[in-house]
Design a protein around this motif. Sequence first.
Motif, short mmCIF file in Angstrom:
data_model
loop_
_atom_site.label_atom_id
_atom_site.label_comp_id
_atom_site.label_asym_id
_atom_site.label_seq_id
_atom_site.Cartn_x
_atom_site.Cartn_y
_atom_site.Cartn_z
N MET A 242 67.29 -42.14 64.83
CA MET A 242 66.54 -42.53 66.03
C MET A 242 65.48 -43.57 65.67
N LYS A 243 65.28 -44.51 66.56
CA LYS A 243 64.22 -45.49 66.38
C LYS A 243 62.87 -44.82 66.63
N THR A 244 61.90 -45.16 65.80
CA THR A 244 60.57 -44.55 65.91
C THR A 244 59.61 -45.46 66.65
N ILE A 245 58.83 -44.88 67.53
CA ILE A 245 57.73 -45.57 68.20
C ILE A 245 56.42 -45.01 67.68
N VAL A 246 55.53 -45.89 67.26
CA VAL A 246 54.18 -45.50 66.88
C VAL A 246 53.24 -45.94 67.99
N PHE A 247 52.62 -44.98 68.66
CA PHE A 247 51.65 -45.27 69.70
C PHE A 247 50.28 -45.40 69.05
N ILE A 248 49.57 -46.47 69.38
CA ILE A 248 48.27 -46.75 68.76
C ILE A 248 47.19 -46.67 69.83
N THR A 249 46.31 -45.73 69.66
CA THR A 249 45.28 -45.44 70.65
C THR A 249 44.17 -46.49 70.61
N GLY A 250 43.54 -46.69 71.75
CA GLY A 250 42.39 -47.59 71.83
C GLY A 250 41.08 -46.85 71.61
N ALA A 251 39.99 -47.54 71.84
CA ALA A 251 38.66 -46.96 71.67
C ALA A 251 38.30 -46.07 72.85
N PHE A 252 37.37 -45.16 72.63
CA PHE A 252 36.76 -44.31 73.65
C PHE A 252 37.65 -43.20 74.18
N VAL A 253 38.92 -43.13 73.75
CA VAL A 253 39.82 -42.12 74.31
C VAL A 253 40.55 -41.37 73.20
N SER A 254 40.91 -40.13 73.52
CA SER A 254 41.67 -39.29 72.61
C SER A 254 43.12 -39.78 72.50
N GLU B 71 30.45 -39.92 61.05
CA GLU B 71 31.76 -40.28 60.49
C GLU B 71 32.52 -41.22 61.43
N ILE B 72 32.59 -40.87 62.70
CA ILE B 72 33.24 -41.77 63.65
C ILE B 72 32.49 -43.09 63.71
N ALA B 73 31.18 -43.05 63.67
CA ALA B 73 30.36 -44.27 63.74
C ALA B 73 30.64 -45.21 62.58
N SER B 74 31.17 -44.69 61.48
CA SER B 74 31.44 -45.52 60.30
C SER B 74 32.76 -46.27 60.38
N ASN B 75 33.60 -45.97 61.36
CA ASN B 75 34.90 -46.65 61.48
C ASN B 75 34.71 -48.15 61.69
N ARG B 76 35.54 -48.93 60.98
CA ARG B 76 35.53 -50.40 61.10
C ARG B 76 36.95 -50.88 61.35
N LEU B 77 37.07 -52.04 61.97
CA LEU B 77 38.38 -52.55 62.37
C LEU B 77 39.28 -52.85 61.18
N ALA B 78 38.76 -53.46 60.14
CA ALA B 78 39.59 -53.80 58.98
C ALA B 78 40.18 -52.54 58.35
N GLU B 79 39.35 -51.51 58.20
CA GLU B 79 39.84 -50.27 57.61
C GLU B 79 40.83 -49.57 58.54
N LEU B 80 40.59 -49.66 59.85
CA LEU B 80 41.50 -49.04 60.81
C LEU B 80 42.86 -49.75 60.78
N THR B 81 42.84 -51.07 60.65
CA THR B 81 44.09 -51.81 60.54
C THR B 81 44.85 -51.39 59.29
N ASN B 82 44.15 -51.25 58.18
CA ASN B 82 44.78 -50.80 56.94
C ASN B 82 45.32 -49.38 57.06
N TYR B 83 44.60 -48.54 57.78
CA TYR B 83 45.02 -47.15 58.00
C TYR B 83 46.39 -47.13 58.69
N TYR B 84 46.53 -47.91 59.76
CA TYR B 84 47.82 -47.95 60.46
C TYR B 84 48.88 -48.67 59.63
N ALA B 85 48.49 -49.69 58.90
CA ALA B 85 49.44 -50.41 58.05
C ALA B 85 50.03 -49.46 57.00
#
Length: 257
Positions: free
Chosen positions: A1-13, A54-68
């Motif tokens: 099966m093909k996999t879909i990865v859903f990527i959440t935005g800010a402010f929401v679960s 901990e949430i306040a420490s999140n940064r975009l570059a690290e989040l991009t690497n996390y998903y990568a």
Amino acid sequence: MKTIVFITGAFVSNSSWDKWKKYFESNGFATMAPAWPHKDAPAEVLRNRHPDAEIASNRLAELTNYYADLVSQLPEKPILIGHSIGGLLVQLLLQRGLGSMGIAIHSVPPQGVFTFKFSFLKAGWGALGFFTPTKETYMMSFSEWQYGFTNGMSIEEQKESYYAFAIPESKLIVRDTITAAAKVDFDRPHAPLLLISGSTDHTIPASLNYSNYRKYKNSPSITDYKEFEGRNHFVLGQPTWQENANYILNWINKISQ
């Protein structure tokens, strides 16, 4: 099966994808919607932790690497579907050659794509958190949720969605969206990309998504655009969500032929 990865935005679960996961699983896909770092808990629990360093420490570059890293561990390139900052992450991941195709829903635009439209400035100003401590999270008030996410919906729907999905956010990650961490080379080849907008979105106006789309005009790759009438920034949870999902499914099937 093909996999879909859903990527959440800010402010929401990440639970905002639950209906979408069931829909695409019923159409033969494997799905996953991983939480952002430090956010793997119900929305109410995360709200009770605010302010959360901990949430306040999140940064975009690290989040991009996390998903990568997450995507790279899959046996094949998945389909990436992201909302808001998740849509920006889709574009950033496609830049790295990760993902067989991407769908960016009401995407925060990459660096250099901007608008001075009043609703965009009003909806986003508070979350930038200027003159406030960046070690503390930003929690959107209910009135801000009404304006920025659920405008046009009934008060009952607005309340229900706020308590079900609204969570604290990093001010730094919001600021990072206008820095080099959000840079995209629009002219380079990329996997097929669909950008979707909504006519009543205050947070990310449709005109901003269209400007994002037009930036890809010199790319040799497939880049498509669709605007839906009556969609606000809570597009994933509006009663019309399945119409958007149907359109995306048909686009995936067309591209896959």
